[in-house]
Design an enzyme around this catalytic site. Structure first.
Site, PDB file in Angstrom:
ATOM      1  N   ASN A  27     -86.465 -13.892 -71.219  1.00  0.00           N
ATOM      2  CA  ASN A  27     -86.804 -14.337 -69.868  1.00  0.00           C
ATOM      3  C   ASN A  27     -88.192 -13.914 -69.397  1.00  0.00           C
ATOM      4  O   ASN A  27     -88.824 -14.639 -68.636  1.00  0.00           O
ATOM      5  CB  ASN A  27     -85.748 -13.780 -68.894  1.00  0.00           C
ATOM      6  CG  ASN A  27     -86.156 -13.980 -67.448  1.00  0.00           C
ATOM      7  OD1 ASN A  27     -86.075 -15.088 -66.909  1.00  0.00           O
ATOM      8  ND2 ASN A  27     -86.640 -12.915 -66.812  1.00  0.00           N
TER       9      ASN A  27
ATOM     10  N   SER B 267     -89.302 -23.856 -69.295  1.00  0.00           N
ATOM     11  CA  SER B 267     -89.713 -24.402 -67.987  1.00  0.00           C
ATOM     12  C   SER B 267     -89.759 -25.917 -68.082  1.00  0.00           C
ATOM     13  O   SER B 267     -89.957 -26.473 -69.170  1.00  0.00           O
ATOM     14  CB  SER B 267     -91.115 -23.881 -67.650  1.00  0.00           C
ATOM     15  OG  SER B 267     -91.681 -24.606 -66.573  1.00  0.00           O
TER      16      SER B 267
ATOM     17  N   ALA C 171     -98.152 -24.791 -72.765  1.00  0.00           N
ATOM     18  CA  ALA C 171     -98.108 -24.664 -74.232  1.00  0.00           C
ATOM     19  C   ALA C 171     -97.054 -23.641 -74.649  1.00  0.00           C
ATOM     20  O   ALA C 171     -96.274 -23.874 -75.582  1.00  0.00           O
ATOM     21  CB  ALA C 171     -99.485 -24.252 -74.761  1.00  0.00           C
ATOM     22  N   SER C 172     -97.021 -22.508 -73.946  1.00  0.00           N
ATOM     23  CA  SER C 172     -96.066 -21.449 -74.323  1.00  0.00           C
ATOM     24  C   SER C 172     -94.629 -21.939 -74.148  1.00  0.00           C
ATOM     25  O   SER C 172     -93.758 -21.663 -74.980  1.00  0.00           O
ATOM     26  CB  SER C 172     -96.309 -20.182 -73.488  1.00  0.00           C
ATOM     27  OG  SER C 172     -95.955 -20.377 -72.128  1.00  0.00           O
ATOM     28  N   LYS C 173     -94.385 -22.689 -73.076  1.00  0.00           N
ATOM     29  CA  LYS C 173     -93.015 -23.132 -72.793  1.00  0.00           C
ATOM     30  C   LYS C 173     -92.594 -24.290 -73.707  1.00  0.00           C
ATOM     31  O   LYS C 173     -91.442 -24.365 -74.140  1.00  0.00           O
ATOM     32  CB  LYS C 173     -92.881 -23.511 -71.310  1.00  0.00           C
ATOM     33  CG  LYS C 173     -93.103 -22.336 -70.348  1.00  0.00           C
ATOM     34  CD  LYS C 173     -92.156 -21.181 -70.611  1.00  0.00           C
ATOM     35  CE  LYS C 173     -92.241 -20.092 -69.561  1.00  0.00           C
ATOM     36  NZ  LYS C 173     -91.321 -18.971 -69.809  1.00  0.00           N
TER      37      LYS C 173
ATOM     38  N   TYR D 238     -99.626 -21.857 -70.027  1.00  0.00           N
ATOM     39  CA  TYR D 238     -98.218 -21.754 -69.641  1.00  0.00           C
ATOM     40  C   TYR D 238     -97.423 -22.930 -70.227  1.00  0.00           C
ATOM     41  O   TYR D 238     -96.381 -22.728 -70.863  1.00  0.00           O
ATOM     42  CB  TYR D 238     -98.104 -21.741 -68.114  1.00  0.00           C
ATOM     43  CG  TYR D 238     -96.706 -21.504 -67.582  1.00  0.00           C
ATOM     44  CD1 TYR D 238     -96.206 -20.216 -67.456  1.00  0.00           C
ATOM     45  CD2 TYR D 238     -95.898 -22.560 -67.192  1.00  0.00           C
ATOM     46  CE1 TYR D 238     -94.930 -19.983 -66.957  1.00  0.00           C
ATOM     47  CE2 TYR D 238     -94.620 -22.348 -66.698  1.00  0.00           C
ATOM     48  CZ  TYR D 238     -94.140 -21.053 -66.573  1.00  0.00           C
ATOM     49  OH  TYR D 238     -92.868 -20.834 -66.089  1.00  0.00           O
TER      50      TYR D 238
HETATM   51  N1  LIG Z   1     -89.903 -19.163 -60.907  1.00  0.00           N
HETATM   52  C1  LIG Z   1     -90.012 -20.374 -61.413  1.00  0.00           C
HETATM   53  O1  LIG Z   1     -90.229 -21.371 -60.710  1.00  0.00           O
HETATM   54  C2  LIG Z   1     -89.832 -20.596 -62.888  1.00  0.00           C
HETATM   55  C3  LIG Z   1     -89.696 -21.913 -63.338  1.00  0.00           C
HETATM   56  C4  LIG Z   1     -89.528 -22.154 -64.694  1.00  0.00           C
HETATM   57  C5  LIG Z   1     -89.498 -21.107 -65.569  1.00  0.00           C
HETATM   58  N2  LIG Z   1     -89.626 -19.820 -65.110  1.00  0.00           N
HETATM   59  C6  LIG Z   1     -89.588 -18.755 -66.095  1.00  0.00           C
HETATM   60  O2  LIG Z   1     -88.571 -17.847 -65.773  1.00  0.00           O
HETATM   61  C7  LIG Z   1     -88.913 -16.536 -66.245  1.00  0.00           C
HETATM   62  C8  LIG Z   1     -88.777 -15.548 -65.097  1.00  0.00           C
HETATM   63  O3  LIG Z   1     -89.670 -15.934 -64.073  1.00  0.00           O
HETATM   64  P1  LIG Z   1     -89.577 -15.387 -62.568  1.00  0.00           P
HETATM   65  O4  LIG Z   1     -89.904 -16.532 -61.689  1.00  0.00           O
HETATM   66  O5  LIG Z   1     -88.309 -14.650 -62.369  1.00  0.00           O
HETATM   67  O6  LIG Z   1     -90.840 -14.406 -62.569  1.00  0.00           O
HETATM   68  P2  LIG Z   1     -91.107 -13.032 -61.789  1.00  0.00           P
HETATM   69  O7  LIG Z   1     -90.314 -12.973 -60.549  1.00  0.00           O
HETATM   70  O8  LIG Z   1     -92.595 -12.938 -61.727  1.00  0.00           O
HETATM   71  O9  LIG Z   1     -90.528 -11.922 -62.812  1.00  0.00           O
HETATM   72  C9  LIG Z   1     -91.114 -11.773 -64.069  1.00  0.00           C
HETATM   73  C10 LIG Z   1     -90.382 -10.692 -64.831  1.00  0.00           C
HETATM   74  O10 LIG Z   1     -91.007 -10.573 -66.114  1.00  0.00           O
HETATM   75  C11 LIG Z   1     -91.445  -9.231 -66.322  1.00  0.00           C
HETATM   76  N3  LIG Z   1     -92.691  -9.207 -67.087  1.00  0.00           N
HETATM   77  C12 LIG Z   1     -93.888  -9.767 -66.791  1.00  0.00           C
HETATM   78  N4  LIG Z   1     -94.799  -9.470 -67.734  1.00  0.00           N
HETATM   79  C13 LIG Z   1     -94.163  -8.707 -68.655  1.00  0.00           C
HETATM   80  C14 LIG Z   1     -94.552  -8.091 -69.870  1.00  0.00           C
HETATM   81  N5  LIG Z   1     -95.815  -8.167 -70.341  1.00  0.00           N
HETATM   82  N6  LIG Z   1     -93.641  -7.380 -70.562  1.00  0.00           N
HETATM   83  C15 LIG Z   1     -92.370  -7.258 -70.089  1.00  0.00           C
HETATM   84  N7  LIG Z   1     -91.939  -7.821 -68.962  1.00  0.00           N
HETATM   85  C16 LIG Z   1     -92.823  -8.538 -68.255  1.00  0.00           C
HETATM   86  C17 LIG Z   1     -91.618  -8.660 -64.911  1.00  0.00           C
HETATM   87  O11 LIG Z   1     -91.441  -7.246 -64.921  1.00  0.00           O
HETATM   88  P3  LIG Z   1     -92.665  -6.209 -64.727  1.00  0.00           P
HETATM   89  O12 LIG Z   1     -93.404  -6.656 -63.527  1.00  0.00           O
HETATM   90  O13 LIG Z   1     -92.006  -4.903 -64.617  1.00  0.00           O
HETATM   91  O14 LIG Z   1     -93.454  -6.314 -65.985  1.00  0.00           O
HETATM   92  C18 LIG Z   1     -90.478  -9.338 -64.160  1.00  0.00           C
HETATM   93  O15 LIG Z   1     -89.278  -8.628 -64.327  1.00  0.00           O
HETATM   94  C19 LIG Z   1     -90.327 -16.657 -66.796  1.00  0.00           C
HETATM   95  O16 LIG Z   1     -90.298 -16.824 -68.187  1.00  0.00           O
HETATM   96  C20 LIG Z   1     -90.850 -17.913 -66.136  1.00  0.00           C
HETATM   97  O17 LIG Z   1     -91.887 -18.515 -66.874  1.00  0.00           O
HETATM   98  C21 LIG Z   1     -89.794 -19.548 -63.790  1.00  0.00           C
END
Ligand SMILES: NC(=O)c1ccc[n+]([C@@H]2O[C@H](COP(=O)([O-])OP(=O)(O)OC[C@H]3O[C@@H](n4cnc5c(N)ncnc54)[C@H](OP(=O)(O)O)[C@@H]3O)[C@@H](O)[C@H]2O)c1
Length: 247
Positions: free
Chosen positions: A84, A136, A153-155, A151
């Site tokens: 995640n 995503s 590309a990674s997804k 982003y």
């Molecule tokens: N929110 C959206 O609209 C959305 C949509 C599609 C997909 N996603 C995907 O869902 C996932 C979670 O997103 P979110 O929206 O919940 O983001 P978020 O609220 O920003 O949370 C990101 C989480 O990832 C951790 N993280 C970030 N960089 C890291 C690293 N280098 N090593 C280890 N942990 C790391 C953060 O912890 P720390 O700060 O402690 O490092 C945090 O717990 C992501 O993969 C995102 O791309 C999100």
């Protein structure tokens, strides 16, 4: 209690989507391990959820290896991995992205899941298990003015790797599935949802009439994690977007 007796590791679960998945899994009887890089926030969330916290930066192979090893040392096995942890870059046109910005996004969002999966597989192979990749909707198609190419590309890579891993490890009874959420309200998206007008516009983009919540994703993750609910599901890519991707 769909996950009773299971040990689940959710990366990047100190907040946002990862935290909601951890909570949902805990409520369904799983033992939970969460990771992140911010110790204060991670410890606070672990305490709130009754989870075990391990600091690990997904960009660093040795830290991810340690994350998996410590999980298995502590709980004796691993059944479920949720890839995640992710970051979103500053919006820029492709020709304006620096190579370090590009690498940072790929390192966390793509190489991180590679490391976590690589070190989890030997443990998941023992009894079978489940891997859930959080990709995503940006990994499924291009969006006008989205301008987050690293982003996307990674997804997109994570979507295809879901299918590769599903085929490679089906014989080991490891199911690998992927969730592709549209916009979900978290810290990652707060700047795009910061005014009532922006929220209205975002809600309007989704046929169901609203953008997503972390619980929408947690419920889908529970489905893929549960051997009872999805025993014959592997290699699936789920658009979770209120119908946006079919417009
Ligand atoms: N929110 C959206 O609209 C959305 C949509 C599609 C997909 N996603 C995907 O869902 C996932 C979670 O997103 P979110 O929206 O919940 O983001 P978020 O609220 O920003 O949370 C990101 C989480 O990832 C951790 N993280 C970030 N960089 C890291 C690293 N280098 N090593 C280890 N942990 C790391 C953060 O912890 P720390 O700060 O402690 O490092 C945090 O717990 C992501 O993969 C995102 O791309 C999100």
């Amino acid at each position: 209690m769909k996950l009773a007796g299971k040990v689940a590791l959710i990366t990047g679960a100190s907040r946002g989507i990862g935290k909601a998945i951890a909570k949902e899994f805990a409520q369904n009887g799983a033992t939970i391990v969460i990771s992140g890089t911010n110790k204060t926030k991670l410890d606070e969330t672990a305490k709130e959820l009754g989870a075990f916290a391990i600091l690990a930066d997904m960009r660093r192979e040795a830290e991810v290896q340690n994350l998996i090893n410590k999980t298995v040392e502590k709980f004796g096995k691993l059944d479920i991995l949720v890839n995640n942890a992710g970051i979103f870059p500053k919006i820029k046109l492709l020709h304006e992205i620096s190579s370090s910005e590009w690498r940072d996004v790929l390192d966390v969002n793509l190489t991180g899941p590679f490391y976590a999966t690589k070190y989890s597989i030997p443990h998941l192979q023992i009894n079978g298990g489940a891997i859930i990749n959080i990709a995503s909707s940006a990994g499924l198609k291009a969006y006008e003015n989205f301008n987050a190419d690293a982003y996307s590309a990674s997804k997109a890579a994570l979507v295809l790797l879901t299918k590769c891993w599903a085929l490679e490890y089906a014989k080991n009874k490891i199911r690998v599935n992927c969730i592709c959420p549209g916009v979900v309200e978290t810290d990652m998206t707060s700047e795009f949802l910061s005014s009532p007008a922006m929220r209205d516009m975002m809600n309007y983009a989704y046929p169901i009439g609203r953008f997503g919540t972390v619980n929408d994703v947690a419920k889908a993750a529970l489905y893929f994690a549960s051997d009872e609910d999805s025993p014959w599901v592997t290699g699936a890519v789920l658009p979770l977007d209120g119908g946006e991707s079919i417009k």
